[in-house]
Design a protein around this motif. Structure first.
Motif, PDB file in Angstrom:
ATOM      1  N   VAL A 260       0.818  -1.220  -0.067  1.00  0.00           N
ATOM      2  CA  VAL A 260       0.106  -0.013   0.036  1.00  0.00           C
ATOM      3  C   VAL A 260       0.885   1.157   0.007  1.00  0.00           C
ATOM      4  O   VAL A 260       1.696   1.521   1.012  1.00  0.00           O
ATOM      5  CB  VAL A 260      -0.979   0.026   1.190  1.00  0.00           C
ATOM      6  CG1 VAL A 260      -1.796   1.354   1.154  1.00  0.00           C
ATOM      7  CG2 VAL A 260      -1.910  -1.331   1.314  1.00  0.00           C
ATOM      8  N   THR A 261       0.573   1.934  -1.029  1.00  0.00           N
ATOM      9  CA  THR A 261       1.418   3.516  -1.269  1.00  0.00           C
ATOM     10  C   THR A 261       0.356   4.463  -1.710  1.00  0.00           C
ATOM     11  O   THR A 261       0.032   4.328  -2.646  1.00  0.00           O
ATOM     12  CB  THR A 261       2.596   3.145  -2.123  1.00  0.00           C
ATOM     13  OG1 THR A 261       3.268   2.191  -1.635  1.00  0.00           O
ATOM     14  CG2 THR A 261       3.528   4.349  -2.240  1.00  0.00           C
ATOM     15  N   ILE A 262       0.337   5.416  -0.739  1.00  0.00           N
ATOM     16  CA  ILE A 262      -0.503   6.623  -1.256  1.00  0.00           C
ATOM     17  C   ILE A 262       0.164   7.714  -1.876  1.00  0.00           C
ATOM     18  O   ILE A 262       1.008   8.324  -1.037  1.00  0.00           O
ATOM     19  CB  ILE A 262      -1.338   7.193   0.049  1.00  0.00           C
ATOM     20  CG1 ILE A 262      -2.037   5.978   0.548  1.00  0.00           C
ATOM     21  CG2 ILE A 262      -2.357   8.311  -0.555  1.00  0.00           C
ATOM     22  CD1 ILE A 262      -3.094   5.259  -0.341  1.00  0.00           C
ATOM     23  N   ALA A 263       0.112   7.789  -3.279  1.00  0.00           N
ATOM     24  CA  ALA A 263       0.883   8.884  -3.593  1.00  0.00           C
ATOM     25  C   ALA A 263       0.263  10.213  -4.125  1.00  0.00           C
ATOM     26  O   ALA A 263       0.903  11.200  -4.063  1.00  0.00           O
ATOM     27  CB  ALA A 263       1.258   8.328  -5.404  1.00  0.00           C
ATOM     28  N   ASP A 264      -1.090  10.135  -4.141  1.00  0.00           N
ATOM     29  CA  ASP A 264      -1.727  11.340  -4.372  1.00  0.00           C
ATOM     30  C   ASP A 264      -3.370  11.175  -3.837  1.00  0.00           C
ATOM     31  O   ASP A 264      -3.745  10.229  -3.253  1.00  0.00           O
ATOM     32  CB  ASP A 264      -1.682  11.909  -5.839  1.00  0.00           C
ATOM     33  CG  ASP A 264      -2.458  10.520  -6.822  1.00  0.00           C
ATOM     34  OD1 ASP A 264      -3.035   9.918  -6.407  1.00  0.00           O
ATOM     35  OD2 ASP A 264      -1.995  10.496  -7.919  1.00  0.00           O
ATOM     36  N   THR A 265      -4.089  12.376  -3.856  1.00  0.00           N
ATOM     37  CA  THR A 265      -5.500  12.397  -3.547  1.00  0.00           C
ATOM     38  C   THR A 265      -6.198  11.404  -4.328  1.00  0.00           C
ATOM     39  O   THR A 265      -7.063  10.648  -3.436  1.00  0.00           O
ATOM     40  CB  THR A 265      -6.266  13.578  -3.883  1.00  0.00           C
ATOM     41  OG1 THR A 265      -5.393  14.774  -3.501  1.00  0.00           O
ATOM     42  CG2 THR A 265      -7.388  13.714  -3.253  1.00  0.00           C
ATOM     43  N   ASP A 266      -6.090  10.857  -5.482  1.00  0.00           N
ATOM     44  CA  ASP A 266      -6.756   9.854  -5.998  1.00  0.00           C
ATOM     45  C   ASP A 266      -6.665   8.425  -5.470  1.00  0.00           C
ATOM     46  O   ASP A 266      -7.490   7.855  -4.814  1.00  0.00           O
ATOM     47  CB  ASP A 266      -6.356   9.937  -7.411  1.00  0.00           C
ATOM     48  CG  ASP A 266      -7.407   8.943  -8.398  1.00  0.00           C
ATOM     49  OD1 ASP A 266      -8.464   9.306  -8.068  1.00  0.00           O
ATOM     50  OD2 ASP A 266      -6.962   7.969  -8.983  1.00  0.00           O
ATOM     51  N   ASP A 267      -5.441   8.169  -5.000  1.00  0.00           N
ATOM     52  CA  ASP A 267      -4.974   6.775  -4.257  1.00  0.00           C
ATOM     53  C   ASP A 267      -5.679   7.008  -2.990  1.00  0.00           C
ATOM     54  O   ASP A 267      -6.354   6.128  -2.515  1.00  0.00           O
ATOM     55  CB  ASP A 267      -3.316   6.771  -4.099  1.00  0.00           C
ATOM     56  CG  ASP A 267      -2.784   6.342  -5.493  1.00  0.00           C
ATOM     57  OD1 ASP A 267      -3.408   5.995  -6.259  1.00  0.00           O
ATOM     58  OD2 ASP A 267      -1.553   6.376  -5.188  1.00  0.00           O
TER      59      ASP A 267
END
Length: 339
Positions: A260-267
């Motif tokens: 799990v990696t949150i790169a941006d608002t969409d993620d």
């Protein structure tokens, strides 16, 4: 319009206030229910018959505070306490925002069917939706139907107060406080600070070690399961309708998400919709995940501004729920838990 399964057993008696603010919120919620159930006196009945008395139910409540302080529990407890003979609706804010009819028409439809409406998780991330909510709140108030809502933000903090027209700004900043009693529910996130029984697991650390630990859990799991990379999950959320995807996932017994990696608002949006759906679903699979960083560091509010900051604040609720679903543990290169 009914209560999620997770909160069917929520009562005032099993709400455990940890702060004076929570104790006061509990008192106010009980007081609201008592007011709805109270039998009018003969004098009040005569005044009502003569048209000299407003027969509307007590004003609505707006529970506001950080994630994990029991706001939804209080809202569900009110819903359960009202029960028959009072017709009460319970809906998530996303249900409201998906409506295609005008806000006042939707509100009138609610008022025609229900004596009280409960709206969970009012969110601050879309000025258009916030203005839609304002229209519903205003119409319900005019119809004398109490609305009880929960949110992480006060009405005057909505983005619409900065970007909307003068009427919306005035309504959110002043008129809401006249029609609704804003009730602070402060305290620490109980999902992080108290013993919560979790069936799932999360492993934080080097990818190889975290993956090895999750493979061991997969080997021990029985029943239908699925192993997805976070990219697989993200792709599924773009290619499959949300309701269909939730139906697909809840047919599983175990769901394993790697990396799990949150790169941006969409993620952040895509993950929070899945975690929130699993949290509220009675037949959700046991969730497992790996990540290099702990969930609290995935999308922190102080690292963003504007709309991204609003999403990050909403994502904090999702992280709180993730702690309720999974016991999170740091592991080393070989998958060995850190002491």
């Amino acid at each position: 319009m009914t209560l999620p399964d997770r909160f069917c057993d929520a009562t005032f008696e099993n709400y455990e206030p940890q702060t004076p603010s929570q104790a006061e919120a509990l008192r106010i919620a009980r007081e609201f229910v008592a007011g709805v159930h109270r039998t009018p006196s003969w004098t009040e009945r005569i005044r009502k018959f003569l048209g000299a008395m407003d027969d509307r139910l007590p004003q609505g409540l707006y529970f506001v505070g950080p994630a994990g302080t029991g706001k939804t529990h209080l809202l569900a407890a009110v819903y359960n306490a009202l029960g028959p003979p009072e017709d009460c609706a319970f809906l998530h804010s996303s249900t409201l925002f998906r409506q295609t009819e005008p806000p006042d028409a939707f509100a009138h439809r609610l008022a025609d069917q229900y004596a009280v409406c409960c709206l969970d998780e009012v969110e601050i991330d879309d000025p258009a939706n916030e203005m839609r909510l304002a229209g519903v709140m205003k119409t319900l108030a005019a119809r004398g139907v109490p609305l009880l809502a929960t949110s992480n933000v006060a009405p005057e903090e909505y983005l619409a107060t900065q970007l909307g027209d003068g009427r919306i700004q005035r309504f959110l900043r002043t008129e809401v406080r006249e029609a609704y009693r804003v009730v602070p529910v402060r305290g620490e996130d109980y999902r992080r600070t108290r013993e919560v029984q979790q069936s799932g697991r999360g492993w934080i650390g080097p990818p190889e070690g975290a993956r090895w630990a999750m493979r061991q859990a997969e080997a021990d799991a029985s029943g239908p399961s699925r192993w997805w990379s976070f990219a697989d999950l993200r792709r599924a959320t773009t290619e499959t309708a949300h309701s269909n995807l939730v139906d697909d996932l809840t047919a599983l017994d175990h769901l394993f998400i790697e990396g799990v990696t949150i790169a941006d608002t969409d993620d952040a949006f895509r993950l929070l919709r899945i975690v929130d759906a699993l949290y509220l679903h009675a037949d959700a699979p046991t969730l497992y995940f790996t990540a290099e960083q702990p969930p609290d560091d995935w999308f922190a509010p102080d690292q963003h501004a504007g709309l991204a900051q609003a999403v990050a604040e909403k994502f904090d609720r999702t992280v709180s729920r993730l702690h309720a679903l999974c016991r999170v543990q740091e592991v080393g290169q070989e998958g060995v838990p850190h002491s």
